[in-house]
Design a protein around this motif. Structure first.
Motif, PDB file in Angstrom:
ATOM      1  N   LEU A  99       0.810  -1.224   0.000  1.00 33.84           N
ATOM      2  CA  LEU A  99       0.000   0.000   0.000  1.00 33.84           C
ATOM      3  C   LEU A  99       0.841   1.271   0.000  1.00 33.84           C
ATOM      4  CD1 LEU A  99      -2.675  -1.068   2.655  1.00 33.84           C
ATOM      5  CD2 LEU A  99      -2.831  -1.220   0.158  1.00 33.84           C
ATOM      6  N   SER A 100       2.166   1.130   0.000  1.00 36.31           N
ATOM      7  CA  SER A 100       3.041   2.300   0.116  1.00 36.31           C
ATOM      8  C   SER A 100       3.321   2.918  -1.253  1.00 36.31           C
ATOM      9  CB  SER A 100       4.362   1.912   0.777  1.00 36.31           C
ATOM     10  OG  SER A 100       5.081   1.026  -0.052  1.00 36.31           O
ATOM     11  N   PRO A 101       3.548   4.231  -1.309  1.00 37.19           N
ATOM     12  CA  PRO A 101       3.769   4.915  -2.592  1.00 37.19           C
ATOM     13  C   PRO A 101       5.234   4.954  -3.001  1.00 37.19           C
ATOM     14  CG  PRO A 101       3.583   6.543  -0.865  1.00 37.19           C
ATOM     15  CD  PRO A 101       3.418   5.183  -0.196  1.00 37.19           C
ATOM     16  N   PHE A 102       5.940   3.808  -2.992  1.00 34.17           N
ATOM     17  CA  PHE A 102       7.346   3.775  -3.359  1.00 34.17           C
ATOM     18  C   PHE A 102       7.526   2.984  -4.643  1.00 34.17           C
ATOM     19  CE2 PHE A 102       7.614   4.463   1.227  1.00 34.17           C
ATOM     20  CZ  PHE A 102       8.536   5.497   1.282  1.00 34.17           C
ATOM     21  N   CYS A 103       8.394   3.493  -5.528  1.00 35.77           N
ATOM     22  CA  CYS A 103       8.754   2.751  -6.731  1.00 35.77           C
ATOM     23  C   CYS A 103       9.951   1.863  -6.413  1.00 35.77           C
ATOM     24  CB  CYS A 103       9.102   3.707  -7.869  1.00 35.77           C
ATOM     25  SG  CYS A 103      10.576   4.707  -7.540  1.00 35.77           S
ATOM     26  N   SER A 104      10.417   1.104  -7.420  1.00 38.16           N
ATOM     27  CA  SER A 104      11.496   0.148  -7.177  1.00 38.16           C
ATOM     28  C   SER A 104      12.791   0.825  -6.764  1.00 38.16           C
ATOM     29  CB  SER A 104      11.723  -0.700  -8.439  1.00 38.16           C
ATOM     30  OG  SER A 104      11.985   0.129  -9.549  1.00 38.16           O
ATOM     31  N   LEU A 121      15.911  -8.499   8.790  1.00 39.70           N
ATOM     32  CA  LEU A 121      15.894  -8.642   7.338  1.00 39.70           C
ATOM     33  C   LEU A 121      14.597  -9.265   6.842  1.00 39.70           C
ATOM     34  CD1 LEU A 121      17.385  -8.420   4.632  1.00 39.70           C
ATOM     35  CD2 LEU A 121      18.392 -10.664   5.092  1.00 39.70           C
ATOM     36  N   SER A 122      13.979 -10.141   7.624  1.00 43.21           N
ATOM     37  CA  SER A 122      12.736 -10.780   7.192  1.00 43.21           C
ATOM     38  C   SER A 122      11.640  -9.747   6.944  1.00 43.21           C
ATOM     39  CB  SER A 122      12.282 -11.800   8.238  1.00 43.21           C
ATOM     40  OG  SER A 122      12.142 -11.193   9.515  1.00 43.21           O
ATOM     41  N   ALA A 123      11.471  -8.808   7.875  1.00 40.75           N
ATOM     42  CA  ALA A 123      10.461  -7.761   7.707  1.00 40.75           C
ATOM     43  C   ALA A 123      10.840  -6.804   6.592  1.00 40.75           C
ATOM     44  CB  ALA A 123      10.266  -7.004   9.019  1.00 40.75           C
ATOM     45  N   VAL A 124      12.122  -6.464   6.515  1.00 37.23           N
ATOM     46  CA  VAL A 124      12.580  -5.561   5.466  1.00 37.23           C
ATOM     47  C   VAL A 124      12.364  -6.185   4.093  1.00 37.23           C
ATOM     48  CG1 VAL A 124      14.604  -4.420   4.483  1.00 37.23           C
ATOM     49  CG2 VAL A 124      14.244  -4.389   6.943  1.00 37.23           C
ATOM     50  N   MET A 125      12.671  -7.463   3.953  1.00 37.63           N
ATOM     51  CA  MET A 125      12.500  -8.132   2.667  1.00 37.63           C
ATOM     52  C   MET A 125      11.020  -8.166   2.270  1.00 37.63           C
ATOM     53  SD  MET A 125      14.084  -9.607   0.128  1.00 37.63           S
ATOM     54  CE  MET A 125      15.682 -10.231   0.685  1.00 37.63           C
ATOM     55  N   ALA A 126      10.141  -8.390   3.221  1.00 37.04           N
ATOM     56  CA  ALA A 126       8.711  -8.398   2.928  1.00 37.04           C
ATOM     57  C   ALA A 126       8.260  -7.044   2.386  1.00 37.04           C
ATOM     58  CB  ALA A 126       7.921  -8.764   4.187  1.00 37.04           C
ATOM     59  N   PHE A 127       8.699  -5.972   3.037  1.00 34.06           N
ATOM     60  CA  PHE A 127       8.352  -4.629   2.580  1.00 34.06           C
ATOM     61  C   PHE A 127       9.012  -4.323   1.243  1.00 34.06           C
ATOM     62  CE2 PHE A 127       9.067  -0.069   2.336  1.00 34.06           C
ATOM     63  CZ  PHE A 127       7.812   0.439   2.627  1.00 34.06           C
ATOM     64  N   TRP A 128      10.260  -4.721   1.112  1.00 35.98           N
ATOM     65  CA  TRP A 128      11.073  -4.444  -0.068  1.00 35.98           C
ATOM     66  C   TRP A 128      10.447  -5.035  -1.327  1.00 35.98           C
ATOM     67  CZ3 TRP A 128      17.049  -5.133   0.613  1.00 35.98           C
ATOM     68  CH2 TRP A 128      17.718  -4.509  -0.422  1.00 35.98           C
ATOM     69  N   LEU A 129       9.986  -6.267  -1.238  1.00 39.31           N
ATOM     70  CA  LEU A 129       9.440  -6.947  -2.401  1.00 39.31           C
ATOM     71  C   LEU A 129       8.036  -6.461  -2.761  1.00 39.31           C
ATOM     72  CD1 LEU A 129      10.631 -10.576  -1.569  1.00 39.31           C
ATOM     73  CD2 LEU A 129      11.401  -9.170  -3.501  1.00 39.31           C
ATOM     74  N   ALA A 130       7.240  -6.142  -1.753  1.00 37.09           N
ATOM     75  CA  ALA A 130       5.850  -5.752  -2.013  1.00 37.09           C
ATOM     76  C   ALA A 130       5.719  -4.312  -2.478  1.00 37.09           C
ATOM     77  CB  ALA A 130       5.012  -5.968  -0.749  1.00 37.09           C
ATOM     78  N   SER A 131       6.592  -3.443  -1.991  1.00 38.56           N
ATOM     79  CA  SER A 131       6.411  -2.010  -2.187  1.00 38.56           C
ATOM     80  C   SER A 131       6.404  -1.545  -3.640  1.00 38.56           C
ATOM     81  CB  SER A 131       7.483  -1.251  -1.388  1.00 38.56           C
ATOM     82  OG  SER A 131       7.301   0.131  -1.514  1.00 38.56           O
ATOM     83  N   PRO A 132       7.338  -1.990  -4.511  1.00 35.15           N
ATOM     84  CA  PRO A 132       7.383  -1.418  -5.865  1.00 35.15           C
ATOM     85  C   PRO A 132       6.231  -1.839  -6.775  1.00 35.15           C
ATOM     86  CG  PRO A 132       9.477  -2.471  -5.255  1.00 35.15           C
ATOM     87  CD  PRO A 132       8.442  -2.929  -4.284  1.00 35.15           C
ATOM     88  N   ILE A 133       5.484  -2.856  -6.391  1.00 29.35           N
ATOM     89  CA  ILE A 133       4.499  -3.436  -7.309  1.00 29.35           C
ATOM     90  C   ILE A 133       3.198  -2.639  -7.337  1.00 29.35           C
ATOM     91  CG2 ILE A 133       3.174  -5.518  -7.847  1.00 29.35           C
ATOM     92  CD1 ILE A 133       5.363  -7.132  -6.502  1.00 29.35           C
ATOM     93  N   MET A 134       2.779  -2.148  -6.184  1.00 28.13           N
ATOM     94  CA  MET A 134       1.478  -1.494  -6.126  1.00 28.13           C
ATOM     95  C   MET A 134       1.488  -0.368  -5.111  1.00 28.13           C
ATOM     96  SD  MET A 134      -1.535  -1.307  -7.363  1.00 28.13           S
ATOM     97  CE  MET A 134      -1.711  -2.811  -8.344  1.00 28.13           C
ATOM     98  N   ASP A 135       0.725   0.676  -5.412  1.00 33.85           N
ATOM     99  CA  ASP A 135       0.468   1.769  -4.486  1.00 33.85           C
ATOM    100  C   ASP A 135      -0.916   2.319  -4.818  1.00 33.85           C
ATOM    101  OD1 ASP A 135       0.662   3.949  -6.493  1.00 33.85           O
ATOM    102  OD2 ASP A 135       2.772   3.391  -6.554  1.00 33.85           O
TER     103      ASP A 135
END
Length: 347
Positions: A99-104, A121-135
């Protein structure tokens, strides 16, 4: 007596060139382009400046947060906010990323700040992978161009990819792997930062203490220069890809049914950069000409997460095992998303 076994001291020029190798690479590429096509060099320079301006607010905010957290000692508070149940932490991070407004590329400075603060890293990776796809804005535009069903499926794919990455990393970390994800010289090299191991009282008015103010300035400058050099190189390569690799040529072969086009779209989406917003009309047109819905989904998911500029930025931050895992999870997640959406549309 001279010790002939001792290695020779490093030459100052070579040392300086090694430290500035990323800037030198960008300058060399731009110089070659200028010699071959002055107009393209101007276009690339303009593209870099425009991209940096659009990414600038995210970069500045992330640098201020990272430097301020270190100067005040608040990094220990931020890290503790990501403690507790791994299952819940990863789920919330994936949901926030979707749901965040970040691009890749825009998400890279934030990720750097989180990792250097000691966020797992587990939480960061979850955010990292999901963020660029949709906002939110991408959801609305996707609904208008490709339909609400596609937009909802892409949102679920973003969250699902984040969950896949987060829980995979959590399992590996539980087995003793990935204990030091960051490269040397970035933060202090891992997710167990000094602030978490030995928390100190937070001093919010850090500017009142010269030592803390000096640390803030030093860390802000160091982080800015590090991120800036890699973003410039990433945007330069992006401009060349947009100029010399026709998007239509890349995606013309992705039509048809079955898993073949979906797998191919996943692989093509990794090196081929397409701006998420600009890609939607193109993919929509190709779908009307027969491009498989699953291939469209896998292409957009893989391209959004692992485009070449984003991959370069990831490589600059983390050690090779983490980078390879990032690519592998992205490929697997994009392929799974494409296959699942294909089955859904055919059903």
């Amino acid at each position: 007596m001279t010790d002939i076994t001792a290695p020779p001291p490093p030459k100052p020029i070579l040392t300086a060139m090694k430290r500035q190798r990323v800037w030198l690479a960008s300058a060399t590429i731009l110089a070659i382009i200028a010699a071959l096509s002055p107009s393209q060099a101007t276009d690339s320079a303009t593209f870099i400046a425009s991209a940096l301006l659009s990414t600038g607010p995210f970069l500045a905010l992330s640098v201020l947060v990272a430097a301020g957290a270190g100067a005040t000692g608040a990094d220990s508070l931020i890290a503790r906010a990501f403690t507790g149940s791994t299952a819940v932490m990863v789920f919330l991070a994936a949901l926030a990323g979707g749901l965040s407004p970040f691009c890749s590329c825009g998400v890279i400075p934030l990720i750097a700040a989180l990792l250097t603060m000691g966020v797992p890293l587990s939480a960061v990776m979850a955010f990292w992978l999901a963020s660029p796809i949709m906002d939110p804005s991408m959801f609305l535009l996707t609904s208008g161009v490709l339909g609400a069903e596609f937009a909802v499926a892409k949102t679920l794919a973003a969250i699902g990819l984040g969950l896949l990455g987060g829980y995979t990393v959590a399992l590996l970390m539980a087995g003793g792997f990935l204990t030091s994800p960051l490269r040397d010289g970035i933060g202090n090299g891992g997710c167990a930062s000094a602030s978490v191991r030995a928390p100190k009282p937070v001093v919010w008015h850090f500017w009142s203490e010269p030592a803390r103010l000096h640390r803030f300035k030093r860390e802000a400058l160091k982080t800015t220069l590090f991120l800036l050099q890699w973003l410039v190189l990433a945007f330069l390569l992006e401009s060349l890809m947009l100029a010399f690799i026709p998007a239509e040529a890349i995606t013309q072969i992705l039509g048809g049914q079955g898993p073949g086009p979906i797998a191919l779209a996943t692989l093509v989406g990794v090196p081929a950069y397409l701006n998420g917003y600009a890609a939607l009309p193109l993919v929509g047109g190709l779908m009307t000409q027969g491009m498989a819905p699953g291939a469209a989904m896998s292409f957009l998911v893989a391209g959004g997460v692992t485009s070449l500029p984003a991959a370069i930025a990831v490589w600059a931050l983390v050690r090779p095992p983490v980078f390879l895992l990032y690519i592998a999870i992205s490929l697997a997640g994009a392929l799974a998303a494409g296959l699942a959406f294909q089955v859904w549309t055919m059903g």
